[in-house]
Design an enzyme around this catalytic site. Structure first.
Site, PDB file in Angstrom:
ATOM      1  N   ARG A   1      28.730  34.450  -8.273  1.00  0.00           N
ATOM      2  CA  ARG A   1      27.367  34.158  -8.721  1.00  0.00           C
ATOM      3  C   ARG A   1      26.515  33.770  -7.524  1.00  0.00           C
ATOM      4  NH1 ARG A   1      27.494  27.945 -11.294  1.00  0.00           N
ATOM      5  NH2 ARG A   1      28.329  26.997  -9.406  1.00  0.00           N
TER       6      ARG A   1
ATOM      7  N   LYS B   1       0.863  -1.188   0.000  1.00  0.00           N
ATOM      8  CA  LYS B   1       0.000   0.000   0.000  1.00  0.00           C
ATOM      9  C   LYS B   1       0.891   1.227   0.000  1.00  0.00           C
ATOM     10  CE  LYS B   1      -4.244   0.154   0.616  1.00  0.00           C
ATOM     11  NZ  LYS B   1      -5.121  -0.281  -0.498  1.00  0.00           N
TER      12      LYS B   1
ATOM     13  N   HIS C   1      19.529  27.846 -11.219  1.00  0.00           N
ATOM     14  CA  HIS C   1      20.296  28.927 -11.838  1.00  0.00           C
ATOM     15  C   HIS C   1      19.640  30.290 -11.616  1.00  0.00           C
ATOM     16  CE1 HIS C   1      22.579  25.803 -13.794  1.00  0.00           C
ATOM     17  NE2 HIS C   1      21.524  25.348 -14.428  1.00  0.00           N
TER      18      HIS C   1
ATOM     19  N   THR D   1      -3.215  -5.327   0.541  1.00  0.00           N
ATOM     20  CA  THR D   1      -2.650  -3.999   0.792  1.00  0.00           C
ATOM     21  C   THR D   1      -3.567  -3.225   1.741  1.00  0.00           C
ATOM     22  OG1 THR D   1      -3.680  -2.884  -1.111  1.00  0.00           O
ATOM     23  CG2 THR D   1      -1.560  -3.985  -1.496  1.00  0.00           C
TER      24      THR D   1
ATOM     25  N   GLN E   1      29.382  20.732  -7.545  1.00  0.00           N
ATOM     26  CA  GLN E   1      29.945  19.405  -7.261  1.00  0.00           C
ATOM     27  C   GLN E   1      30.799  19.449  -5.992  1.00  0.00           C
ATOM     28  OE1 GLN E   1      29.587  20.802 -10.270  1.00  0.00           O
ATOM     29  NE2 GLN E   1      29.605  19.304 -11.933  1.00  0.00           N
TER      30      GLN E   1
END
Ligand SMILES: O=c1[nH]c(=O)c2[nH]c(=O)[nH]c2[nH]1
Length: 285
Positions: A171, A13, A239, A58, A211
């Protein structure tokens, strides 16, 4: 004549929504969960011939989730999921493995008595696998949105004939953290520590790439939580592009940005202890 065979399968379920109220003289508490159960075992007959002798419905699984919330309470989503997973395997001879995934939606008290405000978009998660080989617990957080207005650069990347991205020394860096961390044993109370480690590493790291920030976040969780052996991160790069205001005779010294919603970079990876033995079952669906 081609022949066919049943491949890996599971059933259960999905998304049982449960709100449990814990009533107390000092004010109520609520635990708001979404619980998904998946069971594996001797279930070929049901698929191949419709013989359901081994099938725990379920619907029963859903009822068990509600009943356990009353009988045992919800002492943390990792413990709740572990109790359910063990129950299905230990009570049903046909069931050899269970995966219970829980999402928790945070609420904050408004008046200290019985009114609450749903908190932000961030979701706490726990997934437990239990079978003969043992119990694997993975905790996590989803949709934890973080942004820094500076302290982020991106340059030195490959340039080919299709590259237009300018190099930048300053940035905005923004992401919506999806993180999961695997415990060596039963999960302790590491959630607050792990979440804080993710946020602090994002803030502290002078980022040369998302990263690099990903690795720093994973490393920080491992350093802060001794019982955690592996951290997986999926970080969308939200971004923020500087808007060109020169057509209007205006400069734009890193003040006005366009927040793009798609496409987005998607940076994913895991950080683990050197001596960790990979436990792929913990992550499998
Ligand atoms: O931190 C980043 N990593 C990338 O791999 C990448 N690629 C890109 O276009 N911008 C960024 N930013």
């Amino acid at each position: 004549m081609p022949t066919f065979a049943l491949g890996p399968n599971q059933y259960g379920k999905a998304e049982t929504r449960i709100v449990r109220v814990t009533r107390g003289p000092g004010g109520d508490e609520i635990t708001d969960l979404n619980v998904s159960v998946s069971l594996r075992g001797d279930l070929a007959a049901s698929h191949l011939t419709g013989d359901n002798a081994a099938v725990l419905p379920t619907d029963t699984q859903k009822n068990t989730v509600y009943a356990f919330a009353r009988e045992h309470g919800i002492d943390g989503i990792e413990a709740f999921a572990t109790r359910l997973a063990r129950h299905f395997v230990e009570s049903q001879p046909s069931i050899h493995g269970a995966r219970v995934a829980v999402e928790q939606y945070p609420w904050q008290p408004v008046d200290g008595r019985h009114s609450f405000r749903r908190d932000g978009g961030e979701i706490r998660t726990a997934t437990v696998h239990h079978d003969d080989a043992g119990t694997q617990v993975v905790s996590g957080v989803r949709d934890l949105v973080l942004l820094k207005t500076t302290d982020s650069e991106f340059h030195g990347f490959v340039q080919d004939r299709y590259t237009t991205l300018p190099e930048t020394r300053d940035r905005i860096l923004a992401t919506s953290v999806n993180a999961t961390w695997r415990h060596a044993g039963p999960a302790g109370d590491a959630y607050g520590t792990a979440r804080a480690a993710l946020i602090e590493a994002f803030a502290d790291t002078h980022s040369l790439a998302l990263q690099q920030t990903l690795y720093a976040m994973g490393e920080r969780v491992l350093a802060a939580c001794p019982g955690v052996v592996e951290v997986k991160l999926s970080l969308p790069n939200r971004h923020h592009f500087l808007v060109d205001l020169t057509p209007f005779g205006l400069d734009n010294p890193n003040e006005v940005y366009y927040a793009a919603d798609r496409p987005y970079g998607l940076i994913e990876g895991s950080v683990r202890r050197d001596d960790d033995v990979a436990e792929e079952v913990a992550w499998s669906f």
